[in-house]
Design a protein around this motif. Structure first.
Motif, PDB file in Angstrom:
ATOM      1  N   SER A   1       0.828  -1.201   0.000  1.00  0.00           N
ATOM      2  CA  SER A   1       0.000   0.000   0.000  1.00  0.00           C
ATOM      3  C   SER A   1       0.866   1.255   0.000  1.00  0.00           C
ATOM      4  O   SER A   1       2.046   1.216   0.349  1.00  0.00           O
ATOM      5  N   LEU A   2       0.262   2.374  -0.384  1.00  0.00           N
ATOM      6  CA  LEU A   2       0.985   3.639  -0.344  1.00  0.00           C
ATOM      7  C   LEU A   2       1.325   4.018   1.093  1.00  0.00           C
ATOM      8  O   LEU A   2       2.357   4.658   1.339  1.00  0.00           O
ATOM      9  N   GLU A   3       0.463   3.624   2.032  1.00  0.00           N
ATOM     10  CA  GLU A   3       0.741   3.886   3.448  1.00  0.00           C
ATOM     11  C   GLU A   3       2.036   3.196   3.879  1.00  0.00           C
ATOM     12  O   GLU A   3       2.851   3.776   4.601  1.00  0.00           O
ATOM     13  N   LEU A   4       2.219   1.960   3.424  1.00  0.00           N
ATOM     14  CA  LEU A   4       3.420   1.209   3.785  1.00  0.00           C
ATOM     15  C   LEU A   4       4.665   1.834   3.159  1.00  0.00           C
ATOM     16  O   LEU A   4       5.719   1.925   3.811  1.00  0.00           O
ATOM     17  N   VAL A   5       4.544   2.284   1.921  1.00  0.00           N
ATOM     18  CA  VAL A   5       5.671   2.938   1.258  1.00  0.00           C
ATOM     19  C   VAL A   5       6.042   4.221   1.993  1.00  0.00           C
ATOM     20  O   VAL A   5       7.219   4.495   2.259  1.00  0.00           O
ATOM     21  N   ALA A   6       5.019   5.021   2.324  1.00  0.00           N
ATOM     22  CA  ALA A   6       5.264   6.282   3.026  1.00  0.00           C
ATOM     23  C   ALA A   6       5.933   6.035   4.374  1.00  0.00           C
ATOM     24  O   ALA A   6       6.885   6.729   4.752  1.00  0.00           O
ATOM     25  N   GLU A   7       5.447   5.027   5.088  1.00  0.00           N
ATOM     26  CA  GLU A   7       6.022   4.700   6.400  1.00  0.00           C
ATOM     27  C   GLU A   7       7.477   4.255   6.258  1.00  0.00           C
ATOM     28  O   GLU A   7       8.350   4.669   7.029  1.00  0.00           O
ATOM     29  N   SER A   8       7.745   3.409   5.269  1.00  0.00           N
ATOM     30  CA  SER A   8       9.097   2.911   5.065  1.00  0.00           C
ATOM     31  C   SER A   8      10.054   4.023   4.650  1.00  0.00           C
ATOM     32  O   SER A   8      11.237   4.015   5.022  1.00  0.00           O
ATOM     33  N   ALA A   9       9.550   4.984   3.876  1.00  0.00           N
ATOM     34  CA  ALA A   9      10.377   6.093   3.397  1.00  0.00           C
ATOM     35  C   ALA A   9      10.508   7.209   4.424  1.00  0.00           C
ATOM     36  O   ALA A   9      11.340   8.115   4.263  1.00  0.00           O
ATOM     37  N   GLY A  10       9.679   7.157   5.466  1.00  0.00           N
ATOM     38  CA  GLY A  10       9.718   8.192   6.489  1.00  0.00           C
ATOM     39  C   GLY A  10       9.111   9.503   6.044  1.00  0.00           C
ATOM     40  O   GLY A  10       9.541  10.584   6.463  1.00  0.00           O
ATOM     41  N   VAL A  11       8.086   9.409   5.174  1.00  0.00           N
ATOM     42  CA  VAL A  11       7.391  10.610   4.708  1.00  0.00           C
ATOM     43  C   VAL A  11       5.893  10.434   4.914  1.00  0.00           C
ATOM     44  O   VAL A  11       5.420   9.339   5.223  1.00  0.00           O
ATOM     45  N   SER A  12       5.158  11.511   4.743  1.00  0.00           N
ATOM     46  CA  SER A  12       3.709  11.422   4.855  1.00  0.00           C
ATOM     47  C   SER A  12       3.114  10.924   3.550  1.00  0.00           C
ATOM     48  O   SER A  12       3.737  11.021   2.488  1.00  0.00           O
ATOM     49  N   LYS A  13       1.911  10.398   3.642  1.00  0.00           N
ATOM     50  CA  LYS A  13       1.232   9.940   2.429  1.00  0.00           C
ATOM     51  C   LYS A  13       0.951  11.127   1.505  1.00  0.00           C
ATOM     52  O   LYS A  13       0.990  10.985   0.276  1.00  0.00           O
ATOM     53  N   ARG A  14       0.715  12.277   2.097  1.00  0.00           N
ATOM     54  CA  ARG A  14       0.478  13.484   1.306  1.00  0.00           C
ATOM     55  C   ARG A  14       1.705  13.829   0.461  1.00  0.00           C
ATOM     56  O   ARG A  14       1.585  14.207  -0.703  1.00  0.00           O
ATOM     57  N   THR A  15       2.903  13.667   1.065  1.00  0.00           N
ATOM     58  CA  THR A  15       4.144  13.919   0.334  1.00  0.00           C
ATOM     59  C   THR A  15       4.282  12.945  -0.829  1.00  0.00           C
ATOM     60  O   THR A  15       4.699  13.315  -1.931  1.00  0.00           O
ATOM     61  N   LEU A  16       3.925  11.697  -0.596  1.00  0.00           N
ATOM     62  CA  LEU A  16       4.009  10.683  -1.637  1.00  0.00           C
ATOM     63  C   LEU A  16       3.114  11.053  -2.820  1.00  0.00           C
ATOM     64  O   LEU A  16       3.530  10.952  -3.982  1.00  0.00           O
ATOM     65  N   TYR A  17       1.891  11.498  -2.520  1.00  0.00           N
ATOM     66  CA  TYR A  17       0.977  11.923  -3.585  1.00  0.00           C
ATOM     67  C   TYR A  17       1.531  13.133  -4.330  1.00  0.00           C
ATOM     68  O   TYR A  17       1.390  13.264  -5.547  1.00  0.00           O
ATOM     69  N   LYS A  18       2.170  14.028  -3.590  1.00  0.00           N
ATOM     70  CA  LYS A  18       2.727  15.240  -4.180  1.00  0.00           C
ATOM     71  C   LYS A  18       3.801  14.903  -5.213  1.00  0.00           C
ATOM     72  O   LYS A  18       3.894  15.537  -6.266  1.00  0.00           O
ATOM     73  N   TYR A  19       4.596  13.883  -4.919  1.00  0.00           N
ATOM     74  CA  TYR A  19       5.710  13.533  -5.788  1.00  0.00           C
ATOM     75  C   TYR A  19       5.323  12.597  -6.931  1.00  0.00           C
ATOM     76  O   TYR A  19       5.928  12.645  -7.999  1.00  0.00           O
ATOM     77  N   PHE A  20       4.340  11.736  -6.694  1.00  0.00           N
ATOM     78  CA  PHE A  20       4.048  10.702  -7.689  1.00  0.00           C
ATOM     79  C   PHE A  20       2.593  10.653  -8.149  1.00  0.00           C
ATOM     80  O   PHE A  20       2.281   9.914  -9.074  1.00  0.00           O
ATOM     81  N   GLY A  21       1.727  11.406  -7.541  1.00  0.00           N
ATOM     82  CA  GLY A  21       0.335  11.466  -7.969  1.00  0.00           C
ATOM     83  C   GLY A  21      -0.519  10.345  -7.432  1.00  0.00           C
ATOM     84  O   GLY A  21      -1.484  10.563  -6.715  1.00  0.00           O
ATOM     85  N   ASP A  22      -0.161   9.112  -7.755  1.00  0.00           N
ATOM     86  CA  ASP A  22      -0.893   7.940  -7.267  1.00  0.00           C
ATOM     87  C   ASP A  22       0.031   6.727  -7.331  1.00  0.00           C
ATOM     88  O   ASP A  22       1.206   6.846  -7.690  1.00  0.00           O
ATOM     89  N   LYS A  23      -0.504   5.564  -6.996  1.00  0.00           N
ATOM     90  CA  LYS A  23       0.327   4.365  -6.959  1.00  0.00           C
ATOM     91  C   LYS A  23       0.817   3.992  -8.353  1.00  0.00           C
ATOM     92  O   LYS A  23       1.967   3.542  -8.518  1.00  0.00           O
ATOM     93  N   ASN A  24      -0.009   4.163  -9.350  1.00  0.00           N
ATOM     94  CA  ASN A  24       0.401   3.860 -10.718  1.00  0.00           C
ATOM     95  C   ASN A  24       1.620   4.699 -11.114  1.00  0.00           C
ATOM     96  O   ASN A  24       2.562   4.208 -11.727  1.00  0.00           O
ATOM     97  N   GLY A  25       1.581   5.985 -10.730  1.00  0.00           N
ATOM     98  CA  GLY A  25       2.701   6.869 -11.014  1.00  0.00           C
ATOM     99  C   GLY A  25       3.958   6.434 -10.290  1.00  0.00           C
ATOM    100  O   GLY A  25       5.057   6.505 -10.840  1.00  0.00           O
TER     101      GLY A  25
END
Length: 209
Positions: A44-68
């Motif tokens: 999940s994107l939550e797991l990626v964000a947690e592993s990277a030490g960033v917020s899910k909002r930051t992840l969306y900001k950089y990649f848009g969605d999981k497909n991206g």
């Protein structure tokens, strides 16, 4: 309506300017490791964000969605494969030596402690009929490897079929090792098959002269 569209484009450009390469790299590294270990769909994107030490909002900001995110991970891995393989091929001049370099590169990869099979094949299996963008990256990656093999064999029309056969052997090696591992297997038989294929090019050339 056109004015609002123009403002939106400007807004997107401003957002891109604020993106930090180091944060993007951290997220990509974390995502690549998780996708390699667990597959794409289960992560999940939550797991990626947690592993990277960033917020899910930051992840969306950089990649848009999981497909991206998946596309960027595959593009990153594709760039690594291309550079690494190009570097090992460039050391040699003979056909057999170049192909042997490609095969040896793969065998070294099979022995890596983080090897879990081909992430591109897995992406095609999990995203087939779901993401044309993901599947296009996978196809481009595999086509590049096959084209590189063809170039190593001479880059002629007579090299096309032998390149395909060698590609099929390599893909079989990837499939086999992803299931059974590499313990007790040296791939010498596969190398001999590949050398026979290369020799057949010379035989065909001599026959036409």
């Amino acid at each position: 309506m056109l004015i609002w569209a123009r403002y939106f484009v400007i807004y997107l450009e401003i957002v891109k300017m604020k993106l930090k390469p180091e944060i993007m790299e951290t997220i990509l590294t974390a995502a690549e490791s998780l996708f390699n270990e667990q597959g794409y769909c289960p992560v999940s994107l939550e797991l990626v964000a947690e592993s990277a030490g960033v917020s899910k909002r930051t992840l969306y900001k950089y990649f848009g969605d999981k497909n991206g995110l998946v596309c960027k991970v595959l593009e990153k891995r594709n760039a690594f494969f291309k550079k690494s393989l190009t570097d090992v091929i460039a050391v040699f001049s003979g056909r057999k030596d170049k192909i042997n370099a490609i095969v040896s590169w793969h065998i070294k990869w099979f022995n890596d402690k983080n090897y879990r099979g081909c992430m591109f094949v897995r992406a095609k299996a999990e995203y087939d009929n779901k993401s044309e963008e993901v599947c296009a990256i996978v196809k481009e990656h595999k086509q590049w490897i096959q084209d590189s093999i063809c170039q190593c064999l001479g880059g002629t029309e007579q090299s096309l079929e032998p390149a395909l056969l060698i590609m099929l052997i390599l893909e079989g090696m990837i499939s086999y090792t992803s299931i059974f591992g590499v313990d007790g297997y040296d791939f010498e038989r596969e190398k001999m098959y590949i050398y026979d294929i290369i020799d057949s090019i010379d035989s065909a050339k001599q026959a036409t002269e």
